[in-house]
Design a protein around this motif. Structure first.
Motif, PDB file in Angstrom:
ATOM      1  N   VAL A   4       0.769  -1.458   0.507  1.00  0.00           N
ATOM      2  CA  VAL A   4       0.201   0.242   0.206  1.00  0.00           C
ATOM      3  C   VAL A   4       1.317   1.298  -0.121  1.00  0.00           C
ATOM      4  O   VAL A   4       1.739   1.424   0.963  1.00  0.00           O
ATOM      5  N   LEU A   5       0.730   1.947  -0.710  1.00  0.00           N
ATOM      6  CA  LEU A   5       1.044   3.246  -0.715  1.00  0.00           C
ATOM      7  C   LEU A   5      -0.062   4.162  -0.427  1.00  0.00           C
ATOM      8  O   LEU A   5      -0.315   4.664  -0.822  1.00  0.00           O
ATOM      9  N   THR A  18      -0.029   3.188   8.960  1.00  0.00           N
ATOM     10  CA  THR A  18       0.397   2.047   8.424  1.00  0.00           C
ATOM     11  C   THR A  18       0.488   1.020   9.634  1.00  0.00           C
ATOM     12  O   THR A  18       0.880  -0.092   9.347  1.00  0.00           O
ATOM     13  N   ALA A  19       0.702   1.319  11.249  1.00  0.00           N
ATOM     14  CA  ALA A  19       0.595   0.270  12.021  1.00  0.00           C
ATOM     15  C   ALA A  19       0.039  -0.437  12.024  1.00  0.00           C
ATOM     16  O   ALA A  19      -0.176  -1.735  12.238  1.00  0.00           O
ATOM     17  N   TYR A  20      -1.646   0.155  11.951  1.00  0.00           N
ATOM     18  CA  TYR A  20      -2.804  -1.173  11.487  1.00  0.00           C
ATOM     19  C   TYR A  20      -2.386  -1.669  10.633  1.00  0.00           C
ATOM     20  O   TYR A  20      -3.105  -3.078  10.669  1.00  0.00           O
ATOM     21  N   LEU A  21      -1.923  -1.466   9.420  1.00  0.00           N
ATOM     22  CA  LEU A  21      -2.297  -2.269   7.457  1.00  0.00           C
ATOM     23  C   LEU A  21      -1.389  -3.279   7.878  1.00  0.00           C
ATOM     24  O   LEU A  21      -1.306  -3.867   7.461  1.00  0.00           O
ATOM     25  N   GLN A  22      -0.200  -2.847   9.070  1.00  0.00           N
ATOM     26  CA  GLN A  22       0.545  -3.893   9.709  1.00  0.00           C
ATOM     27  C   GLN A  22       0.874  -4.785  10.325  1.00  0.00           C
ATOM     28  O   GLN A  22       0.937  -5.720   9.123  1.00  0.00           O
ATOM     29  N   LEU A  23      -0.629  -4.601  10.938  1.00  0.00           N
ATOM     30  CA  LEU A  23      -0.663  -5.556  12.062  1.00  0.00           C
ATOM     31  C   LEU A  23      -1.148  -6.703  10.248  1.00  0.00           C
ATOM     32  O   LEU A  23      -1.593  -8.018  11.136  1.00  0.00           O
ATOM     33  N   TYR A  24      -2.211  -6.554   9.532  1.00  0.00           N
ATOM     34  CA  TYR A  24      -3.458  -7.422   8.698  1.00  0.00           C
ATOM     35  C   TYR A  24      -2.027  -7.964   7.599  1.00  0.00           C
ATOM     36  O   TYR A  24      -1.963  -8.639   6.864  1.00  0.00           O
ATOM     37  N   ILE A  29       3.755   1.630   2.189  1.00  0.00           N
ATOM     38  CA  ILE A  29       5.212   2.537   2.167  1.00  0.00           C
ATOM     39  C   ILE A  29       4.627   4.584   2.192  1.00  0.00           C
ATOM     40  O   ILE A  29       2.853   4.318   1.541  1.00  0.00           O
ATOM     41  N   THR A  30       5.400   5.066   2.761  1.00  0.00           N
ATOM     42  CA  THR A  30       4.254   6.082   2.966  1.00  0.00           C
ATOM     43  C   THR A  30       5.251   7.507   2.140  1.00  0.00           C
ATOM     44  O   THR A  30       6.456   7.312   2.297  1.00  0.00           O
TER      45      THR A  30
END
Length: 128
Positions: A4-5, A18-24, A29-30
């Protein structure tokens, strides 16, 4: 691992999402503005792009037009995460090629629900 960008000038929003999406299981990338977002898109070739409308220098609609003009990104889903998702801005974003809109403020779980419509979450976890 889907990438995900996330392009938004609000650092707190980028950090939380970012933290939430990484958990899943997503790789995230930001970027803090459209020029940096375009550079990141070209370098990392994300599976989906989430961007804000109101950013310094170039709007999300303008960034979407640039992305859609590039054959590498003509099929990559683009989700606009913005406080301006309705009315004239919403129509301009649709015309530019955005696939979806989410209004700010937005809970991370709401963003996740939208992303899985385009790019399934790799983690087999319930989203609430």
């Amino acid at each position: 691992m889907p990438t995900v960008l996330l392009v938004d000038d609000q650092i707190e929003l980028r950090s939380i999402h970012t933290a939430y999406l990484q958990l899943y299981g997503y790789s995230v990338i930001t970027a803090g503005d459209a020029p940096a977002g375009l550079d990141a898109a070209r370098k990392h070739k994300p599976d989906i792009i989430v961007l804000d409308q109101s950013m310094p220098g170039q709007t999300g609609v303008e960034m979407t037009r640039v992305l859609r003009a590039d054959v590498r990104f003509d099929k990559v889903p683009i989700v606009m995460l913005t406080a301006h998702a309705y009315g004239a801005v919403g129509q301009k974003a649709r015309d530019a090629g955005c696939d979806s809109f989410i209004s700010k403020p937005c809970a991370p779980s709401r963003l996740m629900q939208e992303l899985i419509l385009f790019v399934p979450a790799p983690a087999k976890t319930a989203i609430s």
